[in-house]
Enzyme design. Structure first.
Site, mmCIF file in Angstrom:
data_model
loop_
_atom_site.group_PDB
_atom_site.id
_atom_site.type_symbol
_atom_site.label_atom_id
_atom_site.label_comp_id
_atom_site.label_asym_id
_atom_site.label_seq_id
_atom_site.Cartn_x
_atom_site.Cartn_y
_atom_site.Cartn_z
ATOM 1 N N ASP A 121 37.494 32.241 32.162
ATOM 2 C CA ASP A 121 37.626 32.602 33.387
ATOM 3 C C ASP A 121 39.241 33.393 33.408
ATOM 4 O OD1 ASP A 121 35.007 32.094 34.004
ATOM 5 O OD2 ASP A 121 35.911 30.360 35.128
ATOM 6 N N LYS A 137 38.652 30.304 42.604
ATOM 7 C CA LYS A 137 37.075 31.113 42.653
ATOM 8 C C LYS A 137 36.151 30.675 43.321
ATOM 9 C CE LYS A 137 35.206 30.855 38.836
ATOM 10 N NZ LYS A 137 33.936 30.146 38.744
HETATM 11 O O1 C5P Z 1 35.865 29.642 27.793
HETATM 12 P P1 C5P Z 1 35.673 28.580 27.726
HETATM 13 O O2 C5P Z 1 36.743 27.186 26.770
HETATM 14 O O3 C5P Z 1 36.181 28.107 30.069
HETATM 15 O O4 C5P Z 1 34.312 27.798 28.424
HETATM 16 C C1 C5P Z 1 33.904 26.563 28.544
HETATM 17 C C2 C5P Z 1 32.237 26.799 27.851
HETATM 18 O O5 C5P Z 1 31.391 27.240 28.375
HETATM 19 C C3 C5P Z 1 32.521 26.835 26.284
HETATM 20 O O6 C5P Z 1 32.706 26.023 25.295
HETATM 21 C C4 C5P Z 1 31.337 27.987 26.213
HETATM 22 O O7 C5P Z 1 29.936 26.768 25.535
HETATM 23 C C5 C5P Z 1 30.513 27.777 27.346
HETATM 24 N N1 C5P Z 1 30.629 29.094 28.462
HETATM 25 C C6 C5P Z 1 29.326 29.892 27.566
HETATM 26 N N2 C5P Z 1 29.831 31.799 27.456
HETATM 27 C C7 C5P Z 1 30.658 31.820 28.716
HETATM 28 C C8 C5P Z 1 31.324 31.106 28.739
HETATM 29 C C9 C5P Z 1 31.640 29.878 28.468
HETATM 30 O O8 C5P Z 1 28.544 29.799 26.565
HETATM 31 N N3 C5P Z 1 31.102 33.608 28.700
#
Ligand code: C5P
Length: 301
Positions: A132, A9
């Site tokens: 995501d 993406k």
């Molecule tokens: O959700 P995911 O594990 O993919 O996100 C990775 C990191 O990105 C999270 O630990 C967080 O610190 C940050 N993040 C965030 N806000 C979001 C998505 C991700 O702060 N909406």
């Protein structure tokens, strides 16, 4: 054996609206899937096993493993699966490869185990796996809000080509979000405006609130962005938390010509088109999921 396509993406716009109580950030983004994709191959196996063309991504650390484990728990049956991931999407590059592989594994393993999860279950598992992942249950063009779990499909605009380029280093999403400053936040109106313009046929990239922070942490990402920007001004943008940048073109020939011009100045390039598995007609996730299942599955043997 079954093969599921897991697309990359790009974020055509990515606004961070603020920091939430749970530590995540509230987003407003327009995401678009591309023809660049990984493959997730699934076959019945007595236990869980995950292998990968990238030896650094084998086993239980791969998000695909977590997806299979979660799906097995929700099914409530003691059943196994061997998933092999053929990587083409660069890792930790802002292109969502790991999240896409996990979403592909979720929808795929349901088919392999003849288990039909409800949409609510699928979305719940997807958002448990990562911010995501819910988007990749849809693909195509979607407006994404919340921390990533609010996904609203937008009409697809076929025939847009992208030159992707990155400097061959990875950037930690967690680190970029953690280093973000309140002055980088915005109110989401740029994304709303961009989506309205896009509906009227004008496609230009919107802002990315993570760009300054990514460039501060990774100067190579800024250098790579500048290479693309020099040949495609006003059409170049950073995807996600970087370090991949993308430039937008009206034809494959133009994108390939630009690729030729930047070769040697950046570590990795790829020409890809926007893609939509679905001819999106019905704003109902159930219908789309059914379409995606039947269209993305290719029986191999
Ligand atoms: O959700 P995911 O594990 O993919 O996100 C990775 C990191 O990105 C999270 O630990 C967080 O610190 C940050 N993040 C965030 N806000 C979001 C998505 C991700 O702060 N909406």
């Amino acid at each position: 054996m079954l093969v599921v396509c897991a697309p990359a993406k790009i974020n055509l716009s990515l606004e961070v609206l603020g920091r939430r109580g749970d530590g995540y950030h509230e987003l407003s983004s327009l995401m678009q899937s591309l023809t660049l994709h990984d493959h997730v191959l699934l076959r019945p196996w007595p236990r869980l096993r995950v292998t990968c063309s990238d030896p650094g991504l084998q086993g239980s650390e791969n998000l695909v493993w977590k997806a299979l484990e979660l799906a097995r728990l929700r099914c409530g049956i003691d059943i196994g699966c061997w998933a092999h991931v053929e990587k083409r999407i660069p890792v930790s590059a802002g292109l969502g490869g790991g999240s896409s592989d996990a979403a592909a594994a979720l929808v795929g393993v349901a088919r392999l185990w003849s288990h039909s999860f409800s949409c609510a279950d699928l979305f719940d598992m997807a958002s448990t796996l990562g911010s995501d992942v819910p988007y990749f249950l849809y693909g195509g063009a979607c407006r994404v809000g919340g921390r990533g779990e609010q996904v609203v499909p937008e009409q697809s605009k076929p025939g847009i080509w992208y030159l992707l380029a990155n400097p061959g280093v990875s950037v930690s999403t967690t680190r970029v979000f953690a280093s973000l400053q309140a002055m980088d936040w915005s109110d989401g109106s740029a994304t709303t405006r961009m989506i309205a313009q896009r509906r009227n046929g004008l496609l230009t990239p919107g802002p990315n609130s993570l760009r300054n922070t990514c460039f501060r942490l990774c100067p190579e990402a800024e250098a790579c962005f500048n290479v693309l920007q020099a040949i495609a001004p006003n059409r170049t943008f950073l995807s996600g938390s970087g370090p991949t940048s993308a430039a937008m073109f009206a034809s494959r020939a133009e994108a390939e010509n630009a690729q030729f011009r930047v070769a040697g100045s950046v570590a990795w390039t790829c020409v890809a088109a926007s893609n939509d598995y679905r001819a999106w007609r019905n704003p109902c996730a159930n219908v789309y999921l059914a379409q995606r299942l039947s269209r993305s599955w290719v029986p191999c043997s």
